[in-house]
Structures are given as structure tokens and as C-alpha cells.
Write a protein that holds these residues in place. Structure first.
Motif, PDB file in Angstrom:
ATOM      1  N   THR A 206       0.822  -1.217   0.000  1.00 57.41           N
ATOM      2  CA  THR A 206       0.000   0.000   0.000  1.00 57.41           C
ATOM      3  C   THR A 206       0.855   1.267   0.000  1.00 57.41           C
ATOM      4  N   ARG A 207       2.007   1.190   0.691  1.00 61.59           N
ATOM      5  CA  ARG A 207       2.875   2.353   0.878  1.00 61.59           C
ATOM      6  C   ARG A 207       2.097   3.533   1.461  1.00 61.59           C
ATOM      7  N   ASP A 208       1.129   3.197   2.276  1.00 65.34           N
ATOM      8  CA  ASP A 208       0.334   4.204   2.977  1.00 65.34           C
ATOM      9  C   ASP A 208       0.716   4.141   4.454  1.00 65.34           C
ATOM     10  N   PRO A 209       1.283   5.212   5.008  1.00 59.88           N
ATOM     11  CA  PRO A 209       1.748   5.172   6.405  1.00 59.88           C
ATOM     12  C   PRO A 209       0.668   4.784   7.401  1.00 59.88           C
ATOM     13  N   LEU A 210      -0.553   5.305   7.231  1.00 62.72           N
ATOM     14  CA  LEU A 210      -1.614   5.001   8.186  1.00 62.72           C
ATOM     15  C   LEU A 210      -1.983   3.529   8.138  1.00 62.72           C
ATOM     16  N   ILE A 211      -2.155   2.987   6.928  1.00 58.90           N
ATOM     17  CA  ILE A 211      -2.474   1.560   6.799  1.00 58.90           C
ATOM     18  C   ILE A 211      -1.335   0.718   7.354  1.00 58.90           C
ATOM     19  N   SER A 212      -0.114   1.147   7.112  1.00 58.27           N
ATOM     20  CA  SER A 212       1.042   0.425   7.626  1.00 58.27           C
ATOM     21  C   SER A 212       1.024   0.374   9.145  1.00 58.27           C
ATOM     22  N   ILE A 213       0.774   1.501   9.785  1.00 56.67           N
ATOM     23  CA  ILE A 213       0.759   1.544  11.255  1.00 56.67           C
ATOM     24  C   ILE A 213      -0.366   0.686  11.818  1.00 56.67           C
ATOM     25  N   LEU A 214      -1.534   0.741  11.192  1.00 60.26           N
ATOM     26  CA  LEU A 214      -2.662  -0.072  11.664  1.00 60.26           C
ATOM     27  C   LEU A 214      -2.356  -1.556  11.518  1.00 60.26           C
ATOM     28  N   THR A 215      -1.720  -1.927  10.420  1.00 57.04           N
ATOM     29  CA  THR A 215      -1.367  -3.337  10.214  1.00 57.04           C
ATOM     30  C   THR A 215      -0.313  -3.787  11.224  1.00 57.04           C
ATOM     31  N   CYS A 217       0.018  -2.565  14.159  1.00 58.75           N
ATOM     32  CA  CYS A 217      -0.709  -2.686  15.429  1.00 58.75           C
ATOM     33  C   CYS A 217      -1.376  -4.059  15.550  1.00 58.75           C
ATOM     34  N   LEU A 218      -1.947  -4.541  14.439  1.00 63.44           N
ATOM     35  CA  LEU A 218      -2.548  -5.879  14.457  1.00 63.44           C
ATOM     36  C   LEU A 218      -1.489  -6.944  14.714  1.00 63.44           C
ATOM     37  N   ALA A 219      -0.311  -6.779  14.098  1.00 62.68           N
ATOM     38  CA  ALA A 219       0.778  -7.733  14.325  1.00 62.68           C
ATOM     39  C   ALA A 219       1.222  -7.711  15.782  1.00 62.68           C
ATOM     40  N   VAL A 220       1.265  -6.517  16.367  1.00 61.09           N
ATOM     41  CA  VAL A 220       1.629  -6.407  17.781  1.00 61.09           C
ATOM     42  C   VAL A 220       0.592  -7.100  18.658  1.00 61.09           C
ATOM     43  N   MET A 221      -0.685  -6.950  18.313  1.00 59.12           N
ATOM     44  CA  MET A 221      -1.742  -7.602  19.089  1.00 59.12           C
ATOM     45  C   MET A 221      -1.635  -9.126  19.001  1.00 59.12           C
ATOM     46  N   VAL A 222      -1.334  -9.634  17.812  1.00 59.57           N
ATOM     47  CA  VAL A 222      -1.150 -11.083  17.653  1.00 59.57           C
ATOM     48  C   VAL A 222       0.026 -11.553  18.512  1.00 59.57           C
ATOM     49  N   SER A 223       1.116 -10.804  18.457  1.00 54.94           N
ATOM     50  CA  SER A 223       2.304 -11.166  19.235  1.00 54.94           C
ATOM     51  C   SER A 223       2.031 -11.086  20.726  1.00 54.94           C
ATOM     52  N   HIS A 224       1.302 -10.046  21.129  1.00 54.22           N
ATOM     53  CA  HIS A 224       1.007  -9.871  22.556  1.00 54.22           C
ATOM     54  C   HIS A 224       0.123 -10.994  23.083  1.00 54.22           C
ATOM     55  N   SER A 225      -0.729 -11.538  22.218  1.00 50.85           N
ATOM     56  CA  SER A 225      -1.596 -12.639  22.655  1.00 50.85           C
ATOM     57  C   SER A 225      -0.771 -13.855  23.052  1.00 50.85           C
ATOM     58  N   ARG A 226       0.376 -14.039  22.429  1.00 49.57           N
ATOM     59  CA  ARG A 226       1.246 -15.163  22.787  1.00 49.57           C
ATOM     60  C   ARG A 226       1.827 -14.984  24.194  1.00 49.57           C
ATOM     61  N   LEU A 227       2.025 -13.722  24.564  1.00 41.17           N
ATOM     62  CA  LEU A 227       2.490 -13.444  25.921  1.00 41.17           C
ATOM     63  C   LEU A 227       1.379 -13.662  26.941  1.00 41.17           C
ATOM     64  N   LEU A 228       0.174 -13.199  26.591  1.00 46.09           N
ATOM     65  CA  LEU A 228      -0.951 -13.345  27.507  1.00 46.09           C
ATOM     66  C   LEU A 228      -1.281 -14.816  27.753  1.00 46.09           C
ATOM     67  N   LEU A 229      -1.122 -15.637  26.731  1.00 49.29           N
ATOM     68  CA  LEU A 229      -1.383 -17.068  26.864  1.00 49.29           C
ATOM     69  C   LEU A 229      -0.208 -17.816  27.503  1.00 49.29           C
ATOM     70  N   ARG A 230       0.870 -17.086  27.791  1.00 47.14           N
ATOM     71  CA  ARG A 230       2.074 -17.657  28.405  1.00 47.14           C
ATOM     72  C   ARG A 230       2.674 -18.775  27.547  1.00 47.14           C
ATOM     73  N   ILE A 231       2.551 -18.610  26.236  1.00 49.35           N
ATOM     74  CA  ILE A 231       3.129 -19.579  25.312  1.00 49.35           C
ATOM     75  C   ILE A 231       4.568 -19.206  24.970  1.00 49.35           C
ATOM     76  N   HIS A 232       4.833 -17.903  24.913  1.00 53.04           N
ATOM     77  CA  HIS A 232       6.162 -17.416  24.564  1.00 53.04           C
ATOM     78  C   HIS A 232       6.628 -16.392  25.589  1.00 53.04           C
ATOM     79  N   SER A 233       7.925 -16.228  25.653  1.00 53.78           N
ATOM     80  CA  SER A 233       8.531 -15.175  26.476  1.00 53.78           C
ATOM     81  C   SER A 233       8.675 -13.921  25.623  1.00 53.78           C
ATOM     82  N   PRO A 234       8.870 -12.764  26.259  1.00 52.35           N
ATOM     83  CA  PRO A 234       9.073 -11.538  25.462  1.00 52.35           C
ATOM     84  C   PRO A 234      10.238 -11.652  24.489  1.00 52.35           C
ATOM     85  N   ARG A 235      11.307 -12.312  24.898  1.00 57.30           N
ATOM     86  CA  ARG A 235      12.463 -12.470  24.007  1.00 57.30           C
ATOM     87  C   ARG A 235      12.101 -13.275  22.769  1.00 57.30           C
TER      88      ARG A 235
END
Length: 259
Positions: A206-215, A217-235
Motif C-alpha cells: 500500500t505504501r500508505d503510512p496510516l495503513i502500515s501503522i494499523l497493520t 498494530c494488528l501484528a503487535v496484538m497477535v504477538s502480545h496474545s502469545r504473551l498473555l497465553l504464556r506460550i512465549h517469552s518476550p524475548r
């Protein structure tokens, strides 16, 4: 314990002279009042992790403002937003201390008081984030878009190859580390790697900064869910995110050079 051995509750703040019934006197000098205020800020910084994070965010913002050369009005608005967040966090800490003093044991009303105070901090932080976005985006987005343009748009073949390479590398790293299973646990996080790979692909497409940031954010939420489920460590999550992003960008640059 004798009176001489009793701890002075007012020590270190104001004039801890003996008032009625041995109570510490209120600060009478301006400098003493300032010292008390500074001690309160230091206490919140020592005991509250979020307070330290707010100060770190304020420091990063000041550095960004220095390089972006925002206007005086914009700097004033940002400063007010930051000050309001810090003020809310200080009030939240104060309320927590008073609630703990009045109700050392668990009580539903004590929980409500703490939750409402924390909600005030959240509202202030959201307001500051919106203010920061509206002001800083006009300076950062053009530079970010130029960076995306430099890498170029991914081809369909490049997208498929990048995703496959991310999955293969994650499997190899998991086998080397010997931890977890292919779909759960281990080093690095496969979910974080794939999520950030997709976020990178969408950003470059897209090369659109806003769409990039929102996407992202979704990746961060997916990653954070792994922490909440205690499946992965932050590292493991951070390494997964870096792996997915780095491999995807490398593949896109390679396809651009070959074509």
C-alpha cells in the motif's frame, strides 16, 4: 519502644518538627513544599512501572520534537498532553496509597476506586496519543512513505517466497533451540514472525503510512496474545517479529535487484 525510637513519619519532607502529639509540622517554607512534591514524584517513579514508562515516552517525544522542529504551538499542545498524563499517573498513585492505607484487605469499593483512577490514566494517555498523532504524523509520515518507496512494492512471487522463507527459517530455529512444538512455544515465536511478515508486505504494497501503522498494530496484538497465553517469552516474541520483518524486507530488496 520509646519516643526517641519511634520512626518520624514526616522525615525527609518539610520540617519534621514536633507538633501536637508528636505529629510532624506542615512545610512552612516554599523550598520545603517543593521538596515534598519532588519526593512524591520520585516515589511514584520508584514504585510505579507505568510512571517510568511515561517518563521514557516523554523523553523520546522531546528528542523527536528536537529533530522534527515542530512549531511553538504544537510543542505547547504536546507538552500539555504529556503533563496531563504524568499528572493522572501521580493522582492514580496517590489514590492507590490512600486506598491501601484505609483498606489494607480486599474490598470491592477499594477495587473500584483503584480501577477508576487507572481509567483516568488511560483516558489521559489516549488523549495524548491522539494529540501526538495529529501533530507528529505530518512530519513523520512523509519520511516513512519515502522509506517504503525506497524498498518498493512486492511482487506476487516475492510475497509468496517471503512468507515461505519466514516459515522455513522459524522451523529451523525452533529445531535448533529444541524448545516448544512447531505451533506452540519455542524460539522464535512463529505467530509473531508471520504476523510481522504480513504487516511488512501490506506496508510495502500500500505504501500508505496510516495503513502500515494499523497493520503493524494488528501484528503487535497477535504477538502480545502469545504473551498473555504464556506460550512465549518476550524475548521469543521480539525475535520472531525481527525475523519476520528482516526476512521479508531482504526478499523484497533481492527481487527488486534481480528485476
Amino acid at each position: 519502644m520509646s519516643d526517641a525510637e519511634m520512626p518520624d513519619s514526616g522525615a525527609g519532607c518539610g520540617n519534621p518538627g514536633a507538633g501536637r502529639a508528636g505529629a510532624p509540622e506542615k512545610p512552612t517554607r516554599f523550598i520545603d513544599s517543593v521538596n515534598c512534591a519532588i519526593e512524591g514524584i520520585l516515589y511514584a517513579s520508584r514504585t510505579q512501572r507505568h510512571m517510568r514508562r511515561h517518563f521514557l515516552a516523554a523523553l523520546v517525544l522531546l528528542v523527536a520534537v528536537l529533530f522534527l522542529r515542530v512549531s511553538a504551538l504544537e510543542f505547547t499542545l504536546l507538552a500539555i498532553s504529556v503533563a496531563f498524563v504524568l499528572f493522572a499517573e501521580l493522582m492514580n498513585t496517590s489514590i492507590e496509597v490512600v486506598v491501601d492505607l484505609v483498606s489494607p484487605d480486599y474490598h470491592p469499593l477499594a477495587k473500584i476506586a483503584k480501577d477508576v483512577a487507572a481509567g483516568g490514566v488511560l483516558v489521559a494517555a489516549i488523549g495524548a496519543a491522539v494529540m501526538g498523532y495529529l501533530i507528529l504524523s505530518q512530519y513523520i509520515f512523509p519520511v516513512y512513505k519515502e522509506l517504503l518507496d525506497m524498498i518498493g512494492s512486492p511482487t506476487e512471487m516475492g510475497t509468496v517466497v517471503a512468507l515461505l522463507m519466514v516459515v522455513i527459517v522459524v522451523v529451523i530455529l525452533k529445531s535448533i533451540s529444541g524448545k516448544g512444538t512447531p505451533l506452540e512455544g519455542g524460539l522464535p515465536s512463529g505467530h509473531a514472525a508471520v504476523a510481522f511478515s504480513i504487516a511488512t508486505i501490506v506496508s510495502l504494497t500500500t505504501r500508505d503510512p496510516l495503513i502500515s501503522i494499523l497493520t503493524i498494530c494488528l501484528a503487535v496484538m497477535v504477538s502480545h496474545s502469545r504473551l498473555l497465553l504464556r506460550i512465549h517469552s518476550p524475548r521469543e516474541v521480539v525475535l520472531g517479529a525481527l525475523t519476520g520483518t528482516a526476512i521479508t524486507i531482504a526478499v523484497m530488496l533481492l527481487f527488486r535487484l534481480l528485476n
